[in-house]
Design an enzyme around this catalytic site. Structure first.
Site, short mmCIF file in Angstrom:
data_model
loop_
_atom_site.label_atom_id
_atom_site.label_comp_id
_atom_site.label_asym_id
_atom_site.label_seq_id
_atom_site.Cartn_x
_atom_site.Cartn_y
_atom_site.Cartn_z
N CYS A 87 -34.44 -44.52 142.07
CA CYS A 87 -35.46 -44.10 141.10
C CYS A 87 -36.46 -43.16 141.78
O CYS A 87 -36.13 -42.04 142.10
CB CYS A 87 -36.12 -45.34 140.49
SG CYS A 87 -37.15 -44.96 139.07
N HIS A 196 -31.42 -49.22 138.80
CA HIS A 196 -31.96 -50.12 139.83
C HIS A 196 -31.01 -51.26 140.21
O HIS A 196 -31.07 -52.34 139.61
CB HIS A 196 -33.27 -50.72 139.33
CG HIS A 196 -34.39 -49.75 139.26
ND1 HIS A 196 -35.33 -49.60 140.26
CD2 HIS A 196 -34.70 -48.83 138.32
CE1 HIS A 196 -36.18 -48.65 139.93
NE2 HIS A 196 -35.82 -48.17 138.76
N GLU A 198 -31.26 -53.15 142.72
CA GLU A 198 -32.01 -54.26 143.33
C GLU A 198 -32.52 -55.25 142.28
O GLU A 198 -32.95 -56.34 142.62
CB GLU A 198 -33.17 -53.73 144.19
CG GLU A 198 -34.42 -53.29 143.45
CD GLU A 198 -34.30 -51.92 142.79
OE1 GLU A 198 -33.18 -51.41 142.62
OE2 GLU A 198 -35.36 -51.37 142.41
#
Lengths: 231, 77
Positions: A87, A196, A198
């Site tokens: 990002c 994302h 994560e």
């Protein structure tokens, strides 16, 4: 000894803790790195996390590129250090010219926040080797300026060299050219990704655990290059 | 101290959603006849005489603008 993955915190980073946690869940030692400290603390790989470094002043990632820690990361990346930008981290890598192209405001002008289906297009980079080419995954996407743009010549080159590592499925969420969600450099050690991974490492909090592959991939990549050096 | 003006605009081929939003608002303002708006950035730099054209070019090309998506002009005020 565990593979050491450094996660940089800039002023305005949001997802640094999640990235640390994801690295730990994948089996790495997460090493916090500070934007103002040029010391990479001997890490084997680096993650530039999501957020709004320097308040997105000037352009997203434009100020972060000149943070003291970035000199070492840019030099390391050119020598093969695995670097993943997620990002805002992807925006920083583009501003640093470690990756081609740029990220601009979503074409529909709204912030997007959703679980996003992707197709992994290249499973041979340092950050995607744990996936199969063509594998479909679902991870969160959340951005206001996630539209990937580059010249036609650059896009053609990325296609020809297999450097588009992931594409959006089920419609284009932000106006990215050719549905591009992530790209790599020519060597495959530097990867930028707008969604994302994560945030998709535990079933309790994510839509899937599909994101873990990025973190387990780099661990495998570091270990195999360590073995190759030892031989 | 001389003042230098740097104007940065998105390249014509890059979509400008902010400009489009402004265009939409112009309609609600009741102004007719505007067919396009492109939003850019305007920088005013006070520089010493020792800062030459090469340095200004470097500043604009490396930091103020991203040449992948933006064009810029430099002029002395």
């Amino acid at each position: 000894m565990a593979v050491r993955v450094g996660i940089v915190t800039f002023p305005g980073s949001l997802d640094d803790r999640d990235a640390q946690r994801a690295a730990r869940l994948a089996g790495a030692e997460a090493v916090p790195l500070w934007h103002g400290d040029p010391d990479l603390r001997g890490v084997d790989a680096v993650i530039l996390p999501g957020g709004f470094s320097y308040g997105d002043y000037l352009r997203c990632g434009a100020i972060a590129r000149f943070a003291p820690v970035m000199d070492a990361i840019i030099a390391g990346a050119r020598d093969g250090l695995p670097v993943l930008g997620i990002c805002n981290g992807f925006q920083i890598l583009c501003e640093s010219h470690l990756l081609p192209g740029a990220l601009v405001r979503n074409d529909h002008r709204k912030f997007v926040c959703k679980d996003q289906r992707l197709r992994i297009e290249n499973a041979s980079t340092a950050w995607t080797s744990g996936y199969a080419t063509g594998q479909e995954i679902v991870i969160p996407l959340k951005n206001g300026e996630g539209g990937y743009v580059a010249s036609d010549a650059t896009l053609d080159e990325l296609e020809a060299e297999g450097r588009i590592i992931a594409r959006y499925l089920d419609g284009n969420p932000n106006g990215s050219y050719r549905d591009i969600a992530g790209v790599s450099n020519a060597a495959g050690n530097v990867v930028g990704l707008m969604p994302h991974p994560e945030h998709a490492v535990e079933s309790l909090t994510g839509p899937s655990t599909d994101g873990l592959g990025f973190f387990s991939s780099v661990i495998a990549s570091v270990l195999s290059s360590t073995l190759a050096t030892a031989r | 101290m001389p003042r230098v003006i740097v104007d940065v605009v998105l390249k014509p081929e890059i979509l400008d959603p902010q400009g489009q939003a402004i265009l939409g608002a112009l309609g609600r303002l009741g102004v007719a006849g505007v067919s396009s708006v492109r939003q850019g950035k305007h920088f005013e730099l006070d520089v010493e005489d020792s800062v030459g054209e090469d340095a200004l070019q470097h500043i604009a090309d490396t930091l103020l603008a991203n040449p992948v998506i933006e064009n810029f002009t430099i002029r002395r005020a």
